[in-house]
Every structure is written in structure tokens, then in C-alpha cells.
Enzyme design. Structure first.
Site, mmCIF file in Angstrom:
data_model
loop_
_atom_site.group_PDB
_atom_site.id
_atom_site.type_symbol
_atom_site.label_atom_id
_atom_site.label_comp_id
_atom_site.label_asym_id
_atom_site.label_seq_id
_atom_site.Cartn_x
_atom_site.Cartn_y
_atom_site.Cartn_z
ATOM 1 N N ASP A 1 -0.007 -9.532 -4.821
ATOM 2 C CA ASP A 1 1.190 -8.869 -4.672
ATOM 3 C C ASP A 1 1.144 -7.498 -5.513
ATOM 4 O O ASP A 1 1.935 -7.058 -6.170
ATOM 5 C CB ASP A 1 2.056 -9.459 -5.624
ATOM 6 N N ASP B 1 9.190 -9.198 2.767
ATOM 7 C CA ASP B 1 8.982 -9.060 1.286
ATOM 8 C C ASP B 1 9.566 -7.892 0.717
ATOM 9 O O ASP B 1 9.406 -6.905 1.078
ATOM 10 C CB ASP B 1 7.473 -9.037 1.363
ATOM 11 N N LEU C 1 0.838 -1.324 -0.019
ATOM 12 C CA LEU C 1 -0.083 0.055 -0.152
ATOM 13 C C LEU C 1 0.829 1.181 0.113
ATOM 14 O O LEU C 1 0.540 2.447 -0.068
ATOM 15 C CB LEU C 1 -0.970 0.027 0.987
HETATM 16 ZN ZN LIG Z 1 8.122 -10.564 -2.813
HETATM 17 ZN ZN LIG Z 2 5.256 -8.376 -2.528
#
Ligand SMILES: [Zn+2]
Ligand SMILES: [Zn+2]
Length: 441
Positions: free
Chosen positions: A322, A169, A81
Site C-alpha cells: 500500500d 481503493d 504511483l
Molecule cells: Zn485502501
Molecule cells: Zn491503497
């Protein structure tokens, strides 16, 4: 292409002040053994009536749901976001509108913000920004401070503030020692570790999948092995620690096979796939369009085949977008200079219905598992039900509606998507949650 319009948004995210009737919807909620054409009345944000004939003398907002499917709200467990830090690309508000427009009533957001979600202050900031939102927003805490892979973040504090999982991530955790500690700590709180699986020694300064097309195009390729080595390592660490591990955006046949074997062994290993990894292949990169550049990269046809099989047999637990907004300036660079990532929240449901339901890969019951139940179960969240007296948390979509993603109204601040020209069948119509309703145009 119509785009983000703040004024338009404010008039669309309304409270449900009156009664709402979903008239003649095909209601599907396997947890309640519901699979029939029904009429659902919402009163003060709760399901107050479920009947086979429309209630007479109904006074309120009537939504003609003829031909549409009504399910408990869809959940996306992997979005970016960008707030705090890159509010020019997305904010919690615009991202939540993109989610609602795409048919999602809940998302979990990744911690690669600036600053990273590695303190209680940032978790609290996100929760505050999401107050009054139709879309439930659950922050994911960082595994390591600043996501630099070196020192564990204060995991207990992050969980106490409301983080539902931990992940670095955007970057992998390259140290097996740190990953071991992360799995041990997270076990104490029964939360999963979400892994971005990429051995950077194999992927650094590489821009697409290593294979026929990378050779043809002369672009340095990221081998499948870069993902599989970390998936294998983290499955071993999961077995060793007894923790819970989730593979983000699985992309290779080898990774799907590793997860399948881990599950057969009874390990607490789960995984997700993005729509772009089950729809597109590395051939798309021939266009040199920077919206075909993401990490992990688009893989080969064989990998897509293995992913479809993994979706079919349940090895792949959930579908996540994603969603990774980037500014036009960044994506308008040369392919090798462009950042990785594409938007996903507003195109996902159309791709899931067109490519998985439409091609007889998944039934609606299986889509319900992968988009409604499993992502919430992985994060220990309760699953909404279509049941009298329950809080209404619903997604209404028309599985027959034809539309072109590029021509549709969008709410994300960013437009980096390879699906602009895609003709899709199946579109979200209405979402309702937290006493608020959103109607897609
Ligand atoms: Zn990733
Ligand atoms: Zn990601």
C-alpha cells in the site's frame, strides 16, 4: 538521509548487455524443486545455465551471491504511483525505481490518480510510461467512474486495455448494489474486485484506531467494525454472485476470521496485509508522528496477533505495501489534518525478513508464496521460474545484512515512513527483469 537523485538513477537502471553470473546463490524456487547453492547465468535476459559449480572462463558481470537468497522476482499487488496527477509525490519512473530498490520486479498500481484510471486512455498512458521499465507495472482500473461510488466504470474497456483488476481503493464502494454489479461484471472477465473495506459512516472525521490509545490521546477513533461490516457484506455478495473478491490491507482480527470462514466455505475470497499492519500497533500514534497515520489505521496488539496467525495458516494470501507517497508539506501538518498513508516499497522486504522470517513466523518457502506466487495468481499473471530457457525475473537478497532504513539510499520521491529508526536484518541486493538489472547500494 539520502534521497531521490535522478542522475544517479539513470546510471543504475542499465540494460543487461553482457552476461550476468549470480555466483554461489542459495536458489529457492519450489515450483522447480530448487533449494540449493547454485550458479545462474543470464544471457540476453534469459536464464541460460544453472550449475552447481561456477562456469569456467565466464566473461561478464559476476555478482558474488555468497550467503544471499535468489528467488523469482517479488511482486507487490497494491501500490500508489500518483501519476497522472501528483507527480510531485511520485511518478511511474520514481515508483518503479523504489520498487526495484526494494526488491520488487512487478507491481500493480491503484486507480486513485487524477484523473482516475477509469478510461482506456489512462490505462494506455500508464502502460506507455512503463515501457522499457525493469519493473512490470500493471494498472488496476476503477470500479466506478471517477471513483465516486455511483456509476460503474466501463469495466470491459478497462480490461481490454490491460487493467488486471478493479478497485476504488482510497475509497470504499458504499453501495451494495454497485458492488454486486462490479462482482457480476468482473466475473465475465475472470478478474478480481479489490476492496478498500471501510464503512465511511463509521469512520468519517476519525483519524486512528478506536481503542485504548484513541481514548488516551483524545483522537476520534475508527472502529474495527467499519472494516468488518464491509468485509462481511462483500463476502456475502461474493457468495451470491460467484465472483472473485480480494480484501485490501486487512487490519482487524474480525476481518481475518471472516476471510478464514469464507475460504472454508470454498468462496473465491483472498486478502493481503501490509508490513505496517503486522509490525506496528496503535501505541505508535502516541508520538503524534503523522507517518503513523494510515487507512486502515494501525490496530491493537490483539489484531496484530490475529494477522500473524492469518499469515501463518495461509488465510492471508499475500503481503502488499500500500505504498502511498505524500508530500512533506502535507505530512508536516497536525495529526488530525495530515493525509493517510506511508511509503512502503523500499522498507517492505527488510520488514518481512526481520519480522516474519527472523521471528520464525514464515519460512522462505512461505514468503515465496505470499510475495512471489499468490499476488500474481490473484491477478491471473504468470509466475516467473528459475529455469533454463526462461526469461530471467529474479530478486537477490541478503537475509543477514543489517541496515537502518532511515540511513539507506531511497528512490521514492516521498519520505513519509514510520520505519526511519528501524534496524532491519535482510536487504534486497539485486533485481533483474526485462533484460535490465538494478543493484541496490
Ligand atoms: Zn485502501
Ligand atoms: Zn491503497
Amino acid at each position: 538521509m539520502s534521497q531521490f537523485n535522478y542522475k544517479n538513477i539513470l546510471t543504475k537502471f542499465q540494460s543487461v548487455n553482457e552476461n550476468v553470473l549470480f555466483k554461489n546463490a542459495k536458489v529457492l524456487d519450489p515450483s522447480e524443486n530448487l533449494n540449493a547453492i547454485l550458479n545462474i547465468v543470464i544471457h540476453n535476459g534469459k536464464i541460460s545455465e544453472i550449475s552447481s559449480t561456477p562456469p569456467s572462463g565466464f566473461d561478464g558481470d559476476v555478482i558474488d551471491a555468497q550467503g544471499c537468497m535468489l528467488l523469482p522476482g517479488f511482486f507487490d499487488m497494491h501500490v500508489h504511483l500518483r501519476e497522472p496527477g501528483r507527480e510531485d509525490e511520485e511518478t511511474i519512473l520514481t515508483g518503479s525505481f523504489a520498487a526495484a530498490n526494494g526488491g520488487y520486479t512487478g507491481v500493480a498500481c491503484m486507480p486513485n490518480t487524477e484523473p482516475a484510471i477509469d478510461t482506456q486512455e489512462v490505462v494506455n498512458f500508464i502502460k506507455e510510461q512503463a515501457t522499457d521499465s525493469l519493473v512490470d507495472i500493471y494498472p488496476i482500473g476503477a470500479i466506478t467512474k471517477g471513483r465516486n461510488g455511483e456509476v460503474l466504470a466501463p469495466i470491459a474497456e478497462l480490461v481490454e486495455a490491460g487493467a488486471v483488476a478493479i478497485s476504488d481503493d482510497g475509497s470504499p464502494v458504499m453501495s451494495a448494489e454497485i458492488m454486486r454489479r462490479a462482482l457480476e461484471y468482473s466475473k465475465m472477465f475472470d478478474i478480481p474486485v479489490l476492496g478498500h473495506e471501510e464503512d465511511v459512516n463509521l469512520s468519517k472525521n476519525r483519524h486512528m484506531h478506536e481503542g485504548f490509545y484513541s481514548t488516551k490521546l483524545g483522537i476520534p477513533g475508527i472502529p474495527s467494525l467499519s472494516e468488518e461490516i464491509l468485509v462481511a457484506r462483500d463476502i456475502m455478495l461474493t457468495e451470491f454472485t460467484g465472483g472473485k473478491f480480494h480484501v485490501c490491507h486487512i487490519s482487524t482480527a474480525g476481518s481475518v476470521d471472516l476471510v478464514r470462514k469464507a475460504k472454508a466455505k470454498g468462496l473465491k475470497v483472498t486478502c493481503e496485509v501490509t508490513p505496517h499492519h503486522f509490525v506496528l500497533t496503535d501505541k505508535q500514534v502516541e508520538s503524534f508522528d503523522t507517518s503513523t497515520k494510515m487507512n486502515p489505521p494501525l490496530r491493537s496488539q490483539e489484531d496484530v496477533g490475529a494477522i500473524i496467525e492469518g499469515l501463518r495458516d495461509g488465510t492471508i494470501d499475500s503481503i502488499a505495501t500500500d505504498h502511498a507517497p505524500h508530500s512533506i508539506e502535507e505530512k508536516e501538518s497536525e495529526f488530525i489534518d495530515a493525509p493517510f498513508g506511508i511509503t512502503g516499497l523500499e522498507s517492505a522486504l527488510g520488514l518481512i525478513i526481520s519480522e516474519l522470517y527472523g521471528k520464525n513466523i514464515l519460512t522462505f518457502e512461505e514468503i515465496y508464496k505470499r510475495c512471489v506466487v499468490n499476488p500474481r495468481k490473484i491477478l491471473n499473471l504468470s509466475v516467473p521460474k528459475v529455469k533454463k530457457g526462461e526469461k530471467a525475473n529474479l530478486t537477490l537478497f541478503n537475509p543477514e545484512k543489517l541496515w537502518k532504513f532511515g540511513d539507506s539510499q531511497k528512490y521514492s520521491k516521498s519520505v513519509n515512513s514510520p520505519f526511519g529508526d528501524f534496524e532491519l536484518k535482510g536487504k534486497s541486493i539485486v533485481v533483474l527483469n526485462n533484460g535490465k538489472i538494478f543493484k541496490s547500494s
